[in-house]
Enzyme design. Structure first.
Site, mmCIF file in Angstrom:
data_model
loop_
_atom_site.group_PDB
_atom_site.id
_atom_site.type_symbol
_atom_site.label_atom_id
_atom_site.label_comp_id
_atom_site.label_asym_id
_atom_site.label_seq_id
_atom_site.Cartn_x
_atom_site.Cartn_y
_atom_site.Cartn_z
ATOM 1 N N GLY A 37 6.400 33.453 10.781
ATOM 2 C CA GLY A 37 5.936 33.424 9.426
ATOM 3 C C GLY A 37 5.144 33.261 8.398
ATOM 4 N N THR A 42 0.789 25.075 13.838
ATOM 5 C CA THR A 42 1.494 23.537 12.835
ATOM 6 C C THR A 42 0.208 23.326 12.437
ATOM 7 N N CYS A 43 -0.868 23.075 12.812
ATOM 8 C CA CYS A 43 -2.515 22.733 11.532
ATOM 9 C C CYS A 43 -1.816 22.930 10.167
ATOM 10 N N LYS A 52 -2.578 15.476 5.681
ATOM 11 C CA LYS A 52 -3.680 14.789 4.487
ATOM 12 C C LYS A 52 -3.575 15.148 2.894
ATOM 13 N N ALA A 183 2.818 4.028 17.336
ATOM 14 C CA ALA A 183 1.995 3.733 16.704
ATOM 15 C C ALA A 183 0.537 4.048 16.917
ATOM 16 N N GLY A 187 2.455 8.281 14.005
ATOM 17 C CA GLY A 187 2.981 6.903 13.318
ATOM 18 C C GLY A 187 2.326 6.734 11.594
ATOM 19 N N VAL A 239 12.705 1.885 21.491
ATOM 20 C CA VAL A 239 14.173 1.971 21.158
ATOM 21 C C VAL A 239 15.209 3.153 21.924
ATOM 22 N N LEU A 322 -5.733 18.538 19.211
ATOM 23 C CA LEU A 322 -6.434 18.902 18.388
ATOM 24 C C LEU A 322 -6.873 19.250 17.583
ATOM 25 N N HIS A 447 -29.930 6.255 0.610
ATOM 26 C CA HIS A 447 -30.030 4.649 0.030
ATOM 27 C C HIS A 447 -29.698 5.443 -1.610
HETATM 28 P P1 FAD Z 1 -0.103 25.372 16.735
HETATM 29 O O1 FAD Z 1 -0.964 25.608 15.192
HETATM 30 O O2 FAD Z 1 1.037 24.582 17.204
HETATM 31 O O3 FAD Z 1 0.069 27.147 16.822
HETATM 32 C C1 FAD Z 1 0.884 27.832 17.707
HETATM 33 C C2 FAD Z 1 1.863 29.105 17.109
HETATM 34 O O4 FAD Z 1 2.099 29.383 18.373
HETATM 35 C C3 FAD Z 1 3.040 28.188 16.009
HETATM 36 O O5 FAD Z 1 2.455 29.146 14.439
HETATM 37 C C4 FAD Z 1 3.469 28.932 16.896
HETATM 38 O O6 FAD Z 1 5.137 29.730 15.680
HETATM 39 C C5 FAD Z 1 3.290 29.949 17.368
HETATM 40 N N1 FAD Z 1 3.690 30.723 18.972
HETATM 41 C C6 FAD Z 1 4.947 30.147 19.457
HETATM 42 N N2 FAD Z 1 5.535 30.788 20.494
HETATM 43 C C7 FAD Z 1 5.445 32.301 19.438
HETATM 44 C C8 FAD Z 1 5.560 33.001 20.381
HETATM 45 N N3 FAD Z 1 6.074 33.064 21.358
HETATM 46 N N4 FAD Z 1 5.221 34.410 19.873
HETATM 47 C C9 FAD Z 1 4.775 33.974 18.421
HETATM 48 N N5 FAD Z 1 4.304 32.700 18.292
HETATM 49 C C10 FAD Z 1 4.214 31.891 17.988
HETATM 50 N N6 FAD Z 1 -4.956 17.265 14.300
HETATM 51 C C11 FAD Z 1 -7.008 17.460 14.351
HETATM 52 O O7 FAD Z 1 -7.193 17.854 14.599
HETATM 53 N N7 FAD Z 1 -6.657 17.071 12.718
HETATM 54 C C12 FAD Z 1 -5.205 16.408 12.200
HETATM 55 O O8 FAD Z 1 -4.866 15.770 11.562
HETATM 56 C C13 FAD Z 1 -4.400 17.159 12.835
HETATM 57 N N8 FAD Z 1 -2.797 16.386 11.877
HETATM 58 C C14 FAD Z 1 -1.495 16.094 12.727
HETATM 59 C C15 FAD Z 1 -0.536 15.583 11.659
HETATM 60 C C16 FAD Z 1 0.724 16.248 12.107
HETATM 61 C C17 FAD Z 1 1.911 15.576 11.974
HETATM 62 C C18 FAD Z 1 0.347 17.322 13.379
HETATM 63 C C19 FAD Z 1 2.087 17.244 13.920
HETATM 64 C C20 FAD Z 1 -0.229 17.996 14.297
HETATM 65 C C21 FAD Z 1 -2.012 17.411 13.499
HETATM 66 N N9 FAD Z 1 -2.697 17.776 14.038
HETATM 67 C C22 FAD Z 1 -4.005 17.241 14.062
HETATM 68 C C23 FAD Z 1 -2.383 18.991 15.497
HETATM 69 C C24 FAD Z 1 -3.052 19.961 15.224
HETATM 70 O O9 FAD Z 1 -2.111 20.270 14.342
HETATM 71 C C25 FAD Z 1 -2.859 20.509 16.780
HETATM 72 O O10 FAD Z 1 -3.454 20.565 17.392
HETATM 73 C C26 FAD Z 1 -3.089 22.267 16.224
HETATM 74 O O11 FAD Z 1 -2.330 23.004 15.749
HETATM 75 C C27 FAD Z 1 -3.232 22.664 17.627
HETATM 76 O O12 FAD Z 1 -2.981 24.156 17.628
HETATM 77 P P2 FAD Z 1 -3.288 25.350 18.318
HETATM 78 O O13 FAD Z 1 -3.280 26.604 17.972
HETATM 79 O O14 FAD Z 1 -2.909 25.267 19.725
HETATM 80 O O15 FAD Z 1 -1.249 25.431 18.479
HETATM 81 P P1 NAD Z 2 0.402 10.167 20.718
HETATM 82 O O1 NAD Z 2 -0.024 10.709 21.520
HETATM 83 O O2 NAD Z 2 -0.935 9.700 19.595
HETATM 84 O O3 NAD Z 2 1.083 8.574 20.154
HETATM 85 C C1 NAD Z 2 2.446 8.309 20.533
HETATM 86 C C2 NAD Z 2 2.778 6.940 20.691
HETATM 87 O O4 NAD Z 2 3.507 6.751 21.125
HETATM 88 C C3 NAD Z 2 2.304 6.302 21.383
HETATM 89 O O5 NAD Z 2 1.060 5.040 21.300
HETATM 90 C C4 NAD Z 2 2.481 5.770 23.204
HETATM 91 O O6 NAD Z 2 2.114 4.091 23.441
HETATM 92 C C5 NAD Z 2 3.810 5.334 21.818
HETATM 93 N N1 NAD Z 2 5.590 5.666 22.763
HETATM 94 C C6 NAD Z 2 6.041 6.664 23.507
HETATM 95 N N2 NAD Z 2 6.420 6.375 23.531
HETATM 96 C C7 NAD Z 2 7.697 5.277 22.975
HETATM 97 C C8 NAD Z 2 8.504 5.176 22.793
HETATM 98 N N3 NAD Z 2 9.353 5.130 23.865
HETATM 99 N N4 NAD Z 2 9.026 4.208 22.396
HETATM 100 C C9 NAD Z 2 7.768 3.775 21.407
HETATM 101 N N5 NAD Z 2 6.250 3.992 21.277
HETATM 102 C C10 NAD Z 2 6.115 4.854 22.172
HETATM 103 O O7 NAD Z 2 1.190 10.679 19.744
HETATM 104 P P2 NAD Z 2 1.797 11.259 17.923
HETATM 105 O O8 NAD Z 2 0.752 10.354 17.183
HETATM 106 O O9 NAD Z 2 3.158 12.275 17.726
HETATM 107 O O10 NAD Z 2 0.651 12.499 17.782
HETATM 108 C C11 NAD Z 2 0.759 13.416 18.874
HETATM 109 C C12 NAD Z 2 -0.507 14.289 18.904
HETATM 110 O O11 NAD Z 2 -0.378 15.011 17.416
HETATM 111 C C13 NAD Z 2 -2.028 13.271 19.384
HETATM 112 O O12 NAD Z 2 -2.151 14.382 20.049
HETATM 113 C C14 NAD Z 2 -2.745 13.361 18.243
HETATM 114 O O13 NAD Z 2 -3.833 13.945 18.885
HETATM 115 C C15 NAD Z 2 -2.021 15.341 17.134
HETATM 116 N N6 NAD Z 2 -2.273 14.578 16.157
HETATM 117 C C16 NAD Z 2 -3.646 14.409 15.836
HETATM 118 C C17 NAD Z 2 -3.852 13.640 14.248
HETATM 119 C C18 NAD Z 2 -5.164 13.752 13.546
HETATM 120 O O14 NAD Z 2 -6.432 14.102 14.552
HETATM 121 N N7 NAD Z 2 -5.531 13.071 12.957
HETATM 122 C C19 NAD Z 2 -3.081 14.016 13.717
HETATM 123 C C20 NAD Z 2 -1.971 13.989 14.005
HETATM 124 C C21 NAD Z 2 -1.456 14.333 15.423
#
Ligand code: FAD
Ligand code: NAD
Length: 468
Positions: A37, A42-43, A52, A183, A187, A239, A322, A447
């Protein structure tokens, strides 16, 4: 009703929407199907952007509470208005989402609101959000359906007491005590948000280190900084169970390598142990698209799945999860489909943790170079010796550059420090152009700027840093 397209992209996240826009720019007829919608995936909706927004607000709060005094700014004790902070975050998300809708209109991408299912290599059936169904016919189908939270058996997410990142972005009150499981990036970022706002935060991590995959020296220093800020780490623990009662959640925690279990109590538990590809309901089994052992869509270097005309990008395929990686995938694929040369260099995808200080990495870690038996030089420079960092009262951290001794190319950079996420861009560009540390060192840096720390680290690779 059926309509013909050159490309139907399923998923409107950074992978999907960028692919759709680039393909439309190249003259192709494109539809993007999104079931949330809202565009942005996700991003924009529950990831990068809202996290952020909260990281910035909570950073300002911490600055006002703890550091204004140092600058000679006297304010009465600041208070958090969480409702207002969350409303601002929602406004930021909303304006970004609307921005993509505008870009779709501008580039003539058809936005189809609904859930897509691949019914053949050339057709996508959409269950429309408004009701009813539509079938889209396409020469090419792109799977860009992203990822979802990895669940932890025994710790059921209810998005109230036990939350995923999505719930942690909308907590109605600041918890007194929060336990973060994992972590990793989520996290540490969201743990930092709630710690800054007043929660007592314990991070339980399975491994005996934080941020797995990042450079060991970088991680050690980063952990020290976060511990000094007040994050409590319980490394080498897992955990195994959670019980929710009236007074919050009781977790059972055990040493990862075996040993006595103990209990940890929390008002809110954040499960952040990773994300997994999301392909539910796409019909992949029916059309025969293969997944790998980790549930990722299998593709070749051209994003082609095993079924001709069906491609996949972003979090659904191998590689770092990412947003910028997903975007690069999307652009490269659109260009390839349009008959141009698309390419992504996965060795040069930067990773940033948006805490303060920020943590940023690109290329090889020292551990990887050692394992490869490579000969390399290390150039390192601390922020404590940088005038601008001192002026900012933000001197924690360092820049570390790794250069291959044979090729004289920079092969990795690891930064913890103020604005590390922006500083890393210079090194990524340098690496793209095959630069040496000397090339960076001979480049004039303004600088006083934080970028001078990158320059001094480059000089240090040749043991001739000026200010150390
Ligand atoms: P997504 O962004 O997951 O988009 C997929 C979309 O497909 C979704 O909107 C979903 O609703 C839709 N979809 C799924 N199935 C269907 C279907 N059958 N029909 C129609 N639509 C569908 N990455 C960074 O680089 N920097 C960051 O700072 C960062 N921070 C993050 C913080 C958090 C809390 C989280 C959870 C992730 C973060 N990430 C970050 C990771 C980043 O969000 C993802 O890597 C990125 O969104 C992946 O893009 P994508 O297009 O592959 O998928
Ligand atoms: P992550 O893979 O970064 O970290 C998960 C952590 O959980 C690891 O350190 C792992 O060892 C630990 N872990 C796994 N199983 C466990 C258990 N049973 N008990 C305790 N610890 C355990 O995953 P995330 O932090 O959930 O992020 C998910 C994805 O989203 C990542 O791939 C990341 O690239 C993306 N993301 C990116 C950003 C950014 O680019 N700034 C921000 C948020 C998320």
């Amino acid at each position: 009703m059926s309509e013909n397209y050159d490309i139907v992209v399923i998923g409107g996240g950074p992978g999907g929407y960028v692919c759709a826009i680039r393909a439309a720019q190249l003259g192709l007829k494109v539809a993007c199907v999104e079931k949330r919608g809202a565009l942005g995936g996700t991003c924009l909706n529950v990831g990068c952007i809202p996290s952020k927004a909260l990281l910035h607000s909570s950073h300002l709060f911490e600055e006002a509470s703890e550091h204004f005094d140092t600058h000679g700014i006297e304010v009465s004790k600041p208070k958090v208005n969480l409702e207002k902070m969350m409303a601002r975050k929602d406004k930021v998300v909303d304006s970004n989402v609307k921005g993509i809708e505008f870009l779709f209109k501008k580039n003539k991408v058809t936005y189809v609101k609904g859930a897509g299912e691949i019914t053949s290599p050339t057709t996508v059936k959409v269950a429309l959000l408004d009701g009813g169904e539509e079938t889209l016919t396409a020469k090419n189908i792109v799977i860009a359906t992203g990822s979802e939270v990895t669940p932890l058996p025994g710790v059921e997410i209810d998005e109230k007491n036990i939350v995923s990142s999505t719930g942690a972005l909308t907590l109605p009150t600041v918890p007194k005590k929060m336990v973060v499981i994992g972590a990793g990036v989520i996290g540490l970022e969201l743990g930092s948000v709630w710690r800054r706002l007043g929660a007592e935060v314990t991070v339980v991590e399975f491994l005996d280190r934080i941020l797995p995959g990042m450079d060991g020296e970088l991680v050690k220093q980063t952990q020290r900084i976060f511990a000094k800020q007040g994050l409590d780490f319980k490394l080498g623990h897992k955990v195994t169970a959670a019980k929710t009662g009236k007074s919050g959640v009781t977790l059972t925690v055990e040493p990862s390598k075996g040993g006595d279990a103990e209990e940890l109590k929390a008002d809110v538990v954040l499960v952040a142990i990773g994300r997994r590809p999301y392909t539910t309901g796409l019909g992949l089994d029916k059309v025969g698209v293969e997944l790998d052992e980790r549930g990722r869509v299998k593709t070749d270097e051209y994003f082609q799945t095993n079924v001709g005309g069906i491609f996949a990008i972003g979090d659904t395929i191998a590689g770092p999860m990412l947003a910028h990686k997903a975007e690069e995938d999307g652009v490269a694929l659109a260009e390839m489909i349009a008959g141009e040369e698309g390419h992504v260099d996965y060795g040069k995808v930067p990773g940033v943790v948006y805490t303060w200080p920020e943590v940023a990495s690109v290329g090889k870690t020292e551990e990887q170079l050692k394992e490869e038996g490579a000969e390399y030089s290390v150039g390192k420079f601390p922020f404590t010796a940088n005038g601008r960092a001192k002026a900012m009262e933000s001197t924690d951290g360092f820049v570390k550059l790794l250069e291959d001794k044979k090729t004289h190319r920079v092969v990795g950079a690891h930064i913890v420090g103020p604005a590390a996420g922006d500083l890393i861009a210079e090194v990524v560009l340098a690496m793209e152009y095959g630069a040496s540390a000397e090339d960076i060192a001979r480049t004039c840096h303004a600088h006083p700027a934080l970028g001078e720390v990158v320059k001094e680290a480059a000089l240090d690779a040749d043991k001739r840093a000026i200010h150390m």
